[in-house]
Design a protein around this motif. Structure first.
Motif, PDB file in Angstrom:
ATOM      1  N   VAL B  28       0.841  -1.285   0.017  1.00  0.00           N
ATOM      2  CA  VAL B  28       0.119   0.094   0.012  1.00  0.00           C
ATOM      3  C   VAL B  28       1.023   1.380   0.189  1.00  0.00           C
ATOM      4  N   ARG B 138      -6.421  -2.900  16.477  1.00  0.00           N
ATOM      5  CA  ARG B 138      -7.301  -3.735  15.651  1.00  0.00           C
ATOM      6  C   ARG B 138      -6.838  -3.421  14.324  1.00  0.00           C
ATOM      7  N   VAL B 140      -4.790  -1.694  11.767  1.00  0.00           N
ATOM      8  CA  VAL B 140      -3.713  -0.430  11.734  1.00  0.00           C
ATOM      9  C   VAL B 140      -4.154   0.443  12.641  1.00  0.00           C
ATOM     10  N   ASP B 141      -4.986   0.351  13.216  1.00  0.00           N
ATOM     11  CA  ASP B 141      -5.821   1.145  14.145  1.00  0.00           C
ATOM     12  C   ASP B 141      -5.163   1.453  15.238  1.00  0.00           C
ATOM     13  N   ARG B 191      -6.793  10.451   7.522  1.00  0.00           N
ATOM     14  CA  ARG B 191      -7.739  10.052   6.334  1.00  0.00           C
ATOM     15  C   ARG B 191      -7.071   9.544   5.001  1.00  0.00           C
ATOM     16  N   VAL B 192      -5.764   9.446   5.100  1.00  0.00           N
ATOM     17  CA  VAL B 192      -4.785   9.155   3.861  1.00  0.00           C
ATOM     18  C   VAL B 192      -3.967   7.987   4.356  1.00  0.00           C
ATOM     19  N   THR B 193      -4.133   6.762   3.631  1.00  0.00           N
ATOM     20  CA  THR B 193      -3.439   5.656   3.801  1.00  0.00           C
ATOM     21  C   THR B 193      -2.081   5.818   3.758  1.00  0.00           C
ATOM     22  N   PRO B 246      -9.618  14.605   1.571  1.00  0.00           N
ATOM     23  CA  PRO B 246      -8.228  13.430   1.861  1.00  0.00           C
ATOM     24  C   PRO B 246      -7.542  13.589   0.377  1.00  0.00           C
ATOM     25  N   GLY B 247      -8.456  13.501  -0.541  1.00  0.00           N
ATOM     26  CA  GLY B 247      -7.922  13.187  -1.965  1.00  0.00           C
ATOM     27  C   GLY B 247      -6.777  14.257  -2.375  1.00  0.00           C
TER      28      GLY B 247
ATOM     29  N   THR C  18     -16.788   3.072  11.780  1.00  0.00           N
ATOM     30  CA  THR C  18     -15.476   2.938  11.100  1.00  0.00           C
ATOM     31  C   THR C  18     -15.441   1.342  11.299  1.00  0.00           C
ATOM     32  N   LEU C  20     -13.800  -2.112  10.153  1.00  0.00           N
ATOM     33  CA  LEU C  20     -12.791  -2.602   9.428  1.00  0.00           C
ATOM     34  C   LEU C  20     -12.954  -3.430   8.274  1.00  0.00           C
ATOM     35  N   ALA C  34      -7.819   1.482  -0.227  1.00  0.00           N
ATOM     36  CA  ALA C  34      -7.344   1.988   0.928  1.00  0.00           C
ATOM     37  C   ALA C  34      -7.889   3.460   1.187  1.00  0.00           C
ATOM     38  N   ASN C  35      -7.495   4.220   0.414  1.00  0.00           N
ATOM     39  CA  ASN C  35      -7.781   5.859   0.355  1.00  0.00           C
ATOM     40  C   ASN C  35      -9.141   5.856   0.166  1.00  0.00           C
ATOM     41  N   LEU C  38     -10.882   4.920   3.406  1.00  0.00           N
ATOM     42  CA  LEU C  38     -10.536   5.961   4.519  1.00  0.00           C
ATOM     43  C   LEU C  38     -11.361   7.156   4.402  1.00  0.00           C
ATOM     44  N   ALA C  39     -11.567   7.779   2.977  1.00  0.00           N
ATOM     45  CA  ALA C  39     -12.217   8.803   2.534  1.00  0.00           C
ATOM     46  C   ALA C  39     -13.716   8.795   3.122  1.00  0.00           C
ATOM     47  N   LEU C  40     -14.275   7.562   2.926  1.00  0.00           N
ATOM     48  CA  LEU C  40     -15.680   7.303   3.007  1.00  0.00           C
ATOM     49  C   LEU C  40     -15.946   7.272   4.552  1.00  0.00           C
ATOM     50  N   GLY C  41     -14.704   6.831   5.485  1.00  0.00           N
ATOM     51  CA  GLY C  41     -15.132   6.738   6.826  1.00  0.00           C
ATOM     52  C   GLY C  41     -14.831   5.487   7.372  1.00  0.00           C
ATOM     53  N   SER C  43     -12.400   1.678   8.075  1.00  0.00           N
ATOM     54  CA  SER C  43     -11.000   1.346   8.303  1.00  0.00           C
ATOM     55  C   SER C  43     -10.410   0.235   7.623  1.00  0.00           C
ATOM     56  N   PRO C  44      -9.611   0.625   6.488  1.00  0.00           N
ATOM     57  CA  PRO C  44      -8.958  -0.495   5.585  1.00  0.00           C
ATOM     58  C   PRO C  44      -7.775  -1.305   6.134  1.00  0.00           C
ATOM     59  N   LEU C 254     -12.066  11.363  -4.212  1.00  0.00           N
ATOM     60  CA  LEU C 254     -11.895  11.111  -2.708  1.00  0.00           C
ATOM     61  C   LEU C 254     -12.510  12.272  -1.804  1.00  0.00           C
ATOM     62  N   ALA C 258     -15.429  11.798   1.009  1.00  0.00           N
ATOM     63  CA  ALA C 258     -15.257  12.220   2.468  1.00  0.00           C
ATOM     64  C   ALA C 258     -16.350  13.442   2.712  1.00  0.00           C
TER      65      ALA C 258
END
Lengths: 276, 276, 276
Positions: B28, B138, B140-141, B191-193, B246-247, C18, C20, C34-35, C38-41, C43-44, C254, C258
């Motif tokens: 990633v 949990r 990467v949290d 909010r960015v991976t 975030p984009g 959030t 997973l 993943a992005n 995360l943008a949606l809210g 957790s990837p 993205l 968000a």
């Protein structure tokens, strides 16, 4: 000179045919190469399993094999794809990332030459190493200049019957007899990862387009590669005019690839080739 | 306090030397880490084959080993790279992504500690798990706070003679004796991976710069790591002011990294370190 | 009609919980998926080692298995994850990228159906191939239309007790009894790689949200999948209005994900579902 006049025509052909460009490329380049191909108007397929790679390379419009993030597993997929492309007459491009600096990929790239790449594209250090000269590369950096690699590029092209494109501030492309230079671009292209890999992928799209329009006996990979480099150069210059840095350069360059058209090419990309 | 005054000087050194930063990182993070390093002014190389990774880590300016998207194959490359870095005196950073939450990487990260990382950077849950505490992570949290991990970080730093950087709203960095806090940044960074992975890669670039300017006996990884975190924090805050989400944060942050200079640092990044 | 009215509520649940979302996805899609999550809210977590994938799928809110860049090694992780999801009652989505066009992934995808996916999402060619019809796909291209695949989708849904979502200009989703259509989006979505993969990942986030709010006996994957497609469609249309091309579309989309909220949904996403 026939090369520049064909940039616009080949670009139009890419848009009409949306050639399938099969990429066996590195982990850093895969998303960016796919997005560059889609922006241009081609159809990317990233496939590296040996069985699937052989299936796809036989029917694709063109193939790219890129030696970045080399592994023994990925090398199997590269060989399978390159062999199938060779057997099927699919044009294919070898991008010898960091060859000369690291041992496994230097060995694998040497073997891949036996499958007869249509084009080899790299920086000067990589081309020197692939030609058997001392590379002096440090990872993916080019410490040698395009001029340093001119003789090695010509010799490599003649020995393997391939086109060799050496990327630098001004690119130099040769089939061992004819030489073309392509300018343009922007310094920010050196601050974005996998830009050279994307250039290789886009060159493959132009190879596929040229292959479909010309007769099999007469098509000219050098002309197609020059057109691809000119198209990338004009888009790089355009993106550099609006970008605020390397981050915003990426979307600007992809937008420029999508906006490029045959008519603009005549006045833009063509002017980058062999300027007086 | 010596730490903040060196941010600008180290940044200038990165630009002058363009240190080669070898990353064995997750799928990633690979493109984003490479682009972050290029934006800063360093030279990234993503190499994970065990043979090539050992070659490169021995000559690189610094190494990053990141345990995200762990696999048994990738673990071999991590061990080869970390061992070669240790033997060659190459500074290296361990980024224990999701250690504590998943078993294979928890095992591998524990083994990697034996190769003597120069810096360990993670969130609180990861540091707790690496130190042998129950992580409670949990994926990467980060469910634990930076304060929760303070004692574990100090103990981990002393036991392994390393710097431990715990990322959070305010980062906490320690070598087991001295502690620094670094603020700044922006909520969009969460909010960015792979933003933490990029912070690890940029920290490695600062380690490489510090290693080349200071004598081998006297260089201070803690100071370099603090400077890297401050540089990232000031760029995060700058990008957050212009991003629409975030984009658009990603290109804005990369542009900010490229625009950052030693002079700005004095008034920006330095102010983020250990505020009263 | 119950589907559209739940888009906003499910979106709010994603932000509150959030969830997973565990992705075993392809090399092109991993960062972008993943992005998007995360943008949606959500957790990837991108985890593909077989041992770790089984651990994570058992505790995740939802799982995505995507057959792009298939390899024998990755197939093991897919099976382990899908099996664990099935055993734990974790909702999971199968995205059969390029199934029908390439042999290994066609075989693997057929096996994965035995683990009972909650949703299958693909283009018409992929769904035809997975249902046992001749796909006619060319890599990841859809040459068949959504209508061409309607009967195959219904039959696939009934045979495997799953929801089948066929992506196209207007998406068609069915559980074998009820059919919904979702419009919206923008032509630039076809010029960005892994956009379908991101749609699959976001659908999984909505599945996770629906699963947590509804009782285990009564939750409705079709409604959740329709809501996800509508949310993506409204964000695609919004991004298309401001983007200058496929490059700037990505950050704009993205940002739109968000910025999307439950209230906007009522007037935007809902209107895309089953228009008169």
């Amino acid at each position: 000179m026939t090369a520049p006049s064909r940039t616009g025509a080949l670009l139009d052909t890419v848009r009409e045919r949306t050639p399938l460009v099969h990429c066996v490329t590195n982990l850093v380049a895969t998303t960016f190469s796919a997005n560059a191909l889609l922006a241009l108007g081609a159809s990317p397929a990233m496939v590296e399993d040996p069985e699937e790679a052989a299936e796809l390379a036989a029917v694709a419009g063109a193939l790219v094999v890129n030696t970045g993030t080399m592994s023994r597993a990925r090398a199997e997929g590269m060989h399978a794809a390159a062999r199938a492309a060779h057997d099927a007459g699919t044009p294919w491009l070898l991008d010898p990332v960091a060859v000369g600096a690291l041992s496994l990929r230097t060995h694998v790239a040497g073997e891949l030459l036996a499958h007869g790449p249509t084009v080899v594209r790299g920086n000067a250090s990589e081309i020197l190493a692939l030609a058997g000269e001392v590379g002096g590369g440090r990872g993916v950096d080019a410490t040698a200049t395009v001029d340093d690699a001119a003789d090695a590029a010509d010799e490599l092209a003649r020995r393997h019957g391939t086109v060799v494109a050496v990327s630098g501030v001004v690119d130099r492309l040769t089939d061992g007899r004819t030489v073309h230079h392509v300018g343009g671009g922007h310094p920010l292209m050196g601050r974005v990862t996998a830009m050279g890999c994307a250039l290789g992928a886009l060159t493959a799209a132009f190879l596929a387009a040229a292959r479909t329009t010309d007769s099999a006996r007469e098509w000219d990979p050098l002309t197609a590669a020059v057109a691809a480099h000119a198209a990338v150069g004009v888009c790089g210059a355009a993106a550099g005019r609006t970008a605020g840095g390397p981050g915003s350069f990426v979307p600007a360059w992809l937008d420029a690839l999508a906006a490029l058209d045959g008519a603009d090419d005549a006045g833009g990309a063509d002017a980058l080739v062999d300027p007086a």
